[in-house]
Design an enzyme around this catalytic site. Structure first.
Site, mmCIF file in Angstrom:
data_model
loop_
_atom_site.group_PDB
_atom_site.id
_atom_site.type_symbol
_atom_site.label_atom_id
_atom_site.label_comp_id
_atom_site.label_asym_id
_atom_site.label_seq_id
_atom_site.Cartn_x
_atom_site.Cartn_y
_atom_site.Cartn_z
ATOM 1 N N ASP A 225 -8.658 -11.087 7.373
ATOM 2 C CA ASP A 225 -9.876 -11.137 8.179
ATOM 3 C C ASP A 225 -10.647 -12.404 7.831
ATOM 4 O O ASP A 225 -10.318 -13.116 6.877
ATOM 5 C CB ASP A 225 -10.708 -9.881 7.878
ATOM 6 N N GLU B 160 -11.216 -17.641 10.361
ATOM 7 C CA GLU B 160 -11.397 -18.705 11.360
ATOM 8 C C GLU B 160 -11.583 -20.097 10.752
ATOM 9 O O GLU B 160 -11.275 -21.057 11.468
ATOM 10 C CB GLU B 160 -12.607 -18.379 12.254
ATOM 11 N N ASP C 218 -14.259 -7.510 16.154
ATOM 12 C CA ASP C 218 -15.409 -6.625 15.958
ATOM 13 C C ASP C 218 -16.051 -6.283 17.293
ATOM 14 O O ASP C 218 -17.115 -6.801 17.653
ATOM 15 C CB ASP C 218 -16.419 -7.288 15.026
#
Length: 894
Positions: free
Chosen positions: A429, A432, A600
């Site tokens: 997670d 990015e 999310d």
């Protein structure tokens, strides 16, 4: 001259660009073609600036190179790059280029695409050889190729059917008026529509019905705006506005949508096969207070008779959110290991999350990373720091030659099967990479303190409830220890790397590392990044990797590089087992390593509906079929009705997980009676179809042919299906038509001109290319129809089975849905379900004709499995008990 450009200083370049940017983009001179050299499979040419530079968003590069190659009969490669090869290009190590077979376009074969060009000013077009349809045409808009801005526009038909250009939460069929798709990976909480999200996939499909379907892939990882609109002359266009890199296009001829997807897989890579158990139901939550609450969830699912394959734990398990650590009070190692053992003894599985950011404090992962010098550094040689969950953090440099060994070692230590947390798969997670601290983030330590990072853990529960079904040694020990005080760890002061050279001073000489002197933080052209500045909420874009590449150019690759190395680390732990890795951030080709959850999302009907379009884009276009949304929504409070509907829909996501956020209402499927019933029914159907799904999934990993399909993939000549993204095919046999509106028990479903059968009754429904209203759909139900001409293998004993291991032991029933000609066919693939390399399998085709069922194919797997029954759908449903072994060819008369 391009060579002269490299000697200018950043300030000189910036001043020059601004001083000369008097001309509008429409007055940029473009390029003219010289030195054309025809080759058997394409051409090469030089492009030289055709007039006075316009220097609007950077300095025009004077000399370019054009290369075209007919890689195969169905694929055309067109590449435009700087003649000196100093402009950044996506490294082969990150995106391996396809191997071109010299015989792929032999003289007797005619390429299905044609390349043509105009010399002065240069423009080019790609057309379809069979019907002269122009597919891509830059005529009338000059190419702009500047140091920090590349612009190319193609005209399109009016009201085109375009799909792709992810990641986004917009409709599957893209808007075509005043629409911008921005590709710049970001932490996109609630996945807002119309914005850039977690992934970058510069691939689109242009579907033109009977005229054919083609695809266009731009291999470029720089930030970009792709604009779709009409000009003042009402001409439809698609325009690339890119912050750098080169134009590296792959054109795919199709002519069907499925063909395009297969051809894209030949370039981006085939998806990774997942273990059979990975297709079971997964449960997670951010906010489980301790290991006993995690165990209680496992127990509650069992008590509710809802099958649970895999239990997950979010960052709650970590010591103050530091990766590769355990909270010793709430998730002590012995107890975590006991739970994992408990799950494994019951054929269940366990997964935890790992983030890329490593706490900048005294801890093992940080210390070992320093020793190997694997963290990102600023140009002055000091460590680059951000602020994420554990507070001030550093970030692994995936390009560093030591990082692979470092990452593998951290996994080997923390996830050691004998002494650590023996996970079965991995969740990555925040890659990015996410950074809570806005640029310039001059003091991440202070930012962390001011923003309560890491957050206070929950108070240690003094009297957790006992856990029925768990052994005595696992039961909670009463404790009055309520000490949850923050451990403020010492910030380690690290000197600059000795001998560190500012990368960027020597990046010429054709190394494709990126031009010198660019404004890497604040480029002249501003893409529509929803986070604002390029460096907001991520790493600074003016830092460089160990190999000399700027984060400005490689930002969109960070998550996929973490995915690749994490897959390697999981393989190191279990070399013979298929890894299952689920990631948030992706780039083109990521499906070769990982699956993707859709981030999310929110507990709203809007996000419920759009999850279908998102799933279809990843599975059918981007070649990432292990995909799904957080069932019932991640943030916000779900409702009983929404969660019921989402449980039934999510059962037809390849990746099937319930997950929600800390502080929101608990939404495990057993929390409401109706949701529990919906989950039981949906999982029972899913598990009965698990081998059908596994077969279809395997086929995509071998051929690239997608199995999760928009309706236009199955009926490409039906103009009514081009905008449908609330129905989909689960495999090419089963049409799923979920209820998509709150408070409704009906759905307006479109049925193309074909024969369908109701999954539940077996009765036929003749589609005539019209919408049919399906009524009386309870909150625990989802409409399913089988397409005529298909045979669907189903497991006979899935109802009530708690794990996929149990499912694999039961026999098969064939659901036969005769086509208009009375015949049907279907496939079944079986292997051991987990080995990376398969040496034995059942890979067969079933056929039905004139009342006879036959099976033929490959039977190298020794098995006692057999087809025990058949159900023939029709006006009079026929059910028969049969005995058809899956150990060799055979057949039975019904």
């Amino acid at each position: 001259m391009a060579g002269t450009l490299l000697s200018w200083t950043p300030l000189a370049l910036a001043l020059m660009a601004r001083a000369l940017s008097q001309l509008p983009l429409t007055d940029c001179p473009g390029y003219r073609v010289i030195n054309v050299e025809e080759r058997p499979r394409g051409l090469t040419a030089d492009l030289t600036l055709a007039g006075t530079p316009c220097n609007v968003y950077g300095v025009d590069i004077e000399n370019l190179r054009l290369e075209t190659d007919y890689d195969t009969n169905q694929r055309l490669h067109v590449k435009i790059y700087d003649a000196d090869e100093n402009v950044y290009q996506v490294p082969d190590s990150v995106f391996p280029r396809p191997v071109v077979n010299d015989q792929a376009c032999a003289d007797e074969n005619t390429p299905e695409l044609r390349f043509s060009y105009a010399e002065d000013p240069f423009s080019f077009a790609v057309s379809r050889a069979s019907n002269d349809e122009t597919l891509f045409n830059t005529t009338g808009h000059n190419l702009i190729f500047q140091s920090q801005y590349v612009n190319l526009r193609t005209s399109l038909p009016q009201n085109p059917n375009l799909y792709g250009l992810g990641e986004h939460s917009d409709p599957l069929r893209l808007n075509t008026i005043n629409y911008t798709r921005t590709l710049w990976n970001r932490d996109a909480y609630t996945i807002p529509a119309g914005t850039n999200l977690y992934g970058a996939h510069p691939m689109y499909i242009d579907h033109r019905g009977e005229a054919g379907t083609h695809g266009v892939f731009l291999l470029n990882s720089n930030g970009m705006d792709i604009k779709i609109d009409k000009n003042s002359d009402n001409i439809q266009f698609l325009e690339y506005n890119i912050l750098g890199g080169v134009l590296d296009f792959y054109f795919f001829a199709g002519p069907s949508p499925k063909d395009v997807s297969v051809q894209y897989a030949e370039v981006a890579g085939l998806p990774a096969m997942v273990p059979y158990w990975g297709l079971g139901f997964h449960q997670c939550r951010y906010g489980y207070r301790d290991i006993f609450e995690v165990a209680a969830v496992v127990h509650n699912y069992s008590e509710a008779r809802i099958p649970l394959e895999t239990m997950w734990t979010d960052i709650d398990y970590m010591d103050h959110r530091k990766v590769f650590t355990l909270d010793r009070e709430r998730f002590p190692l012995d107890t975590v290991r006991a739970l994992v053992q408990y799950l494994h003894q019951r054929d269940q599985h366990y997964i935890v999350m790992v983030d890329p950011a490593v706490a900048h404090s005294e801890n093992g992962a940080f210390t070992r990373g320093l020793e190997k010098d694997v963290f990102m550094r600023k140009q002055d040689g000091t460590l680059y720091q951000g602020a994420v969950w554990p507070g001030a953090t550093v970030f692994p440099d995936w390009f560093h030659p030591n990082t692979s060994d470092y990452w593998i070692n951290e996994f080997a230590l923390f996830f050691n099967a004998e002494s650590g947390v023996d996970i079965d798969a991995l969740w990555i997670d925040m890659n990015e990479a996410a950074n809570f601290c806005d640029w310039p983030c001059t003091d991440p330590v202070a930012y962390a303190e001011e923003n309560n990072l890491p957050p206070e853990p929950p108070a240690v529960r003094p009297n957790p409830s006992s856990l029925p079904g768990f052994p005595a040694e696992f039961q909670p020990v009463n404790s009055n220890n309520n000490n949850s005080s923050r451990k403020r760890e010492t910030q380690v002061v690290i000197a600059a790397r000795q001998g560190f050279v500012k990368v960027g001073n020597d990046n010429g000489n054709g190394r494709r590392l990126g031009l010198q002197g660019r404004e890497l933080i604040d480029p002249p052209y501003k893409i529509a990044n929803a986070a604002g500045s390029l460096s907001n909420k991520t790493m600074n874009t003016d830092i460089f990797h160990a190999n000399g590449l700027a984060e400005y150019d490689t930002h969109n690759l960070y998550g996929t590089m973490m995915s690749s190395l994490s897959r390697d680390a999981m393989l190191y732990r279990r070399p013979e087992k298929r890894p299952l890795v689920i990631t948030r951030s992706t780039f083109a080709g990521a499906g070769s390593y990982v699956g993707h959850w859709l981030g999310d999302n929110a507990s709203t009907w809007t996000k419920y509906r759009i999850s279908i379009a998102q799933m279809l884009a990843f599975a059918s276009i981007f070649q990432i079929p292990m995909v799904g949304s957080d069932a019932c929504g991640f943030t916000g409070n779900t409702t009983e009705e929404l969660c019921s509907r989402w449980a039934t829909l999510a059962a037809f996501n390849p990746f099937f997980r319930n997950h929600n956020e800390y502080g929101m209402v608990s939404q495990e499927f057993y929390r409401w009676n109706s949701v529990a019933e919906a989950a039981r029914k949906a999982i029972s159907i899913r598990y009965s179809l698990l081998d059908y799904l596994y077969t279809e999934f395997h086929e995509q990993t071998v051929t690239g042919e997608p199995f999760l399909l928009p309706l236009f993939f199955v009926y490409p000549n039906d103009p009514n299906v081009v905008g449908i993204d609330s129905q989909f095919f689960y495999g090419d046999a089963i049409l799923v038509s979920p209820v998509i509106e709150e408070g409704k028990t009906e759905v307006h479903a479109y049925f193309p001109g074909d024969l369908f059968y109701d999954w539940y009754t077996g009765l036929p429904l003749r589609g005539n290319g019209e919408v049919i209203t399906l009524t009386d759909i309870g909150y625990t139900d989802i409409p399913l129809h089988v397409r005529g001409g298909k045979i669907v293998p189903v497991r006979t004993g899935s109802a009530g089975m708690n794990t996929t291991t149990e499912v694999r032991k039961s026999g098969f029933r064939l659901v036969i849905a005769p086509g208009l000609d009375g015949r049907a066919a279907g496939r079944l693939y079986i292997d051991d379900g987990e080995s990376l390399e398969q040496t034995a399998m059942v890979d067969v085709v079933f056929t039905y004709e004139d009342g006879r069922v036959s099976v033929d194919g490959v039977f190298t797997l020794q098995t006692d499995l057999r087809v025990e029954a058949v159900t023939v759908f029709g006006d009079n449903v026929v059910e028969r008990t049969i005995d058809l072994p899956l150990s060799g060819p055979g057949g039975v008369e019904l």
